[in-house]
Scaffold this motif. Structure first.
Motif, PDB file in Angstrom:
ATOM      1  N   ILE A 199       8.935 -17.184 -52.594  1.00  0.00           N
ATOM      2  CA  ILE A 199       9.364 -15.839 -52.212  1.00  0.00           C
ATOM      3  C   ILE A 199      10.135 -15.921 -50.903  1.00  0.00           C
ATOM      4  N   ASP A 200      11.315 -15.315 -50.876  1.00  0.00           N
ATOM      5  CA  ASP A 200      12.107 -15.281 -49.657  1.00  0.00           C
ATOM      6  C   ASP A 200      11.369 -14.485 -48.589  1.00  0.00           C
ATOM      7  N   VAL A 201      11.397 -14.978 -47.365  1.00  0.00           N
ATOM      8  CA  VAL A 201      10.710 -14.305 -46.259  1.00  0.00           C
ATOM      9  C   VAL A 201      11.619 -13.213 -45.710  1.00  0.00           C
ATOM     10  N   ASP A 202      11.175 -11.982 -45.850  1.00  0.00           N
ATOM     11  CA  ASP A 202      11.929 -10.821 -45.382  1.00  0.00           C
ATOM     12  C   ASP A 202      11.450 -10.443 -43.983  1.00  0.00           C
ATOM     13  N   ASN A 203      12.334 -10.539 -43.002  1.00  0.00           N
ATOM     14  CA  ASN A 203      11.928 -10.288 -41.614  1.00  0.00           C
ATOM     15  C   ASN A 203      11.427  -8.866 -41.405  1.00  0.00           C
TER      16      ASN A 203
END
Length: 319
Positions: A205-209
């Motif tokens: 899962i892409d890390v969303d800031n």
């Protein structure tokens, strides 16, 4: 697309078919290692679909529930961007290899998350929570009763949740090591942002800031102990003595992941007295080892029966 099982017409047996609606990861424990917090965080992520915590399908409900009951938790519910589906059941940590083999047979591509905590501190946390939910009036006084403390600690299952040597050995003997993420309790407690980001990356899962800045607002830990009780010095010695050898092996298996725990337990044992060691040896001979030996004889039989029953209830054929 990976294979899962689907209900066949007679509603009691299953056939292997293709589907994407299946778990992609499991949190396998251990107890008192921040699994509740991690469950809440992952459940709040818009790209993760979580089953209820501790649904305990593979170690318990597989004998009582149909597989459809379990897979229902991972069916589409209107979300359009689900990247990971899973659940966290800390009791999975102490499953036996034959049980784990059944997990792998059903879902061979699972990723596994294992949270670990200093075994002495983990046991003390488990004890304090046990006292909390036993509705005892004076927990502080109970904490001074060393005999009852050690009786709890020596119980087979309570002892096993801190035996990371056995936990990691059993799971890594079935699943490849690169499919197991090891997370230390201290990392989750002291550096939650980076630790959560590491878990998300492991799950693909892409890390969303933006999400990372808000995820912790709704997370809480509802099962804390109600009072602080200091660990008696002999209890710390006893538990360090009990877990030192196993933790040293686990440390070697994981390229020095918990060297500081090993050093801490070594120092504690070195600071003990001959009287403490004599008490430890006597209790081990009279109480601890007989229980371990009995379980060593009975556990393979129980495991064989559990797996056999589960396989009969979930009859698998490849098509």
């Amino acid at each position: 697309m990976r294979p899962v099982l689907e209900l066949s017409p007679n509603h009691s047996r299953w056939l292997l078919v293709e589907s994407t609606n299946q778990p992609t990861f499991l949190g396998i424990g251990s107890q008192r290692c921040a699994t509740t917090y991690l469950n809440q965080v992952l459940d709040a992520h818009p790209q993760v679909q979580m089953a209820p915590k501790e649904c305990q399908f593979f170690n318990h409900n597989v004998r009582e529930k149909e597989l459809g009951w379990y897979l229902e938790y991972f069916q589409d519910k209107g979300e359009t961007d689900i990247q990971a589906r899973g659940e966290i059941s800390p009791n999975y940590a102490i499953m036996r290899p034959k049980e784990i083999q059944m997990v792998h047979y059903l879902f061979p591509h699972l990723k596994l998350i294992l949270l670990v905590r200093h075994p002495v501190d983990r046991m003390w946390s488990a004890l304090r929570r046990h006292w909390t939910y036993s509705y005892l009036d004076d927990v502080a006084e109970v904490g001074k009763d060393i005999s009852s403390v050690l009786t709890y600690a020596d119980q087979r299952l309570n002892d096993a949740f801190g035996d990371y040597r056995a936990i990691y050995r059993n799971w890594s003997s079935v699943f490849d090591e690169d499919r197991i993420l090891l997370v230390r309790f201290g990392q989750m407690k002291n550096d939650p942002d980076n630790t959560v980001a590491r878990v998300l990356e492991f799950l693909g899962i892409d890390v969303d800031n933006e999400w990372m800045q808000s995820y912790g607002k709704d997370a809480s830990v509802p099962n804390r102990s109600k009072v602080e009780v200091n660990m008696p010095a002999y209890v710390r010695y006893y538990l360090s003595r009990r877990y030192l050898s196993r933790t040293k092996t686990f440390n070697s298996m994981t390229d020095g992941l918990v060297q500081d725990w090993v050093d801490d337990m070594k120092a504690c044992v070195a600071g003990g007295t001959w009287a403490w060691e004599a008490r430890y040896q006597l209790r081990s001979m009279v109480r601890y080892w007989p229980v371990q030996w009995a379980h060593g004889l009975l556990d393979p039989v129980r495991t064989w029966w559990k797996v056999r029953k589960a396989r009969n209830d979930i009859s698998i054929s490849r098509v």
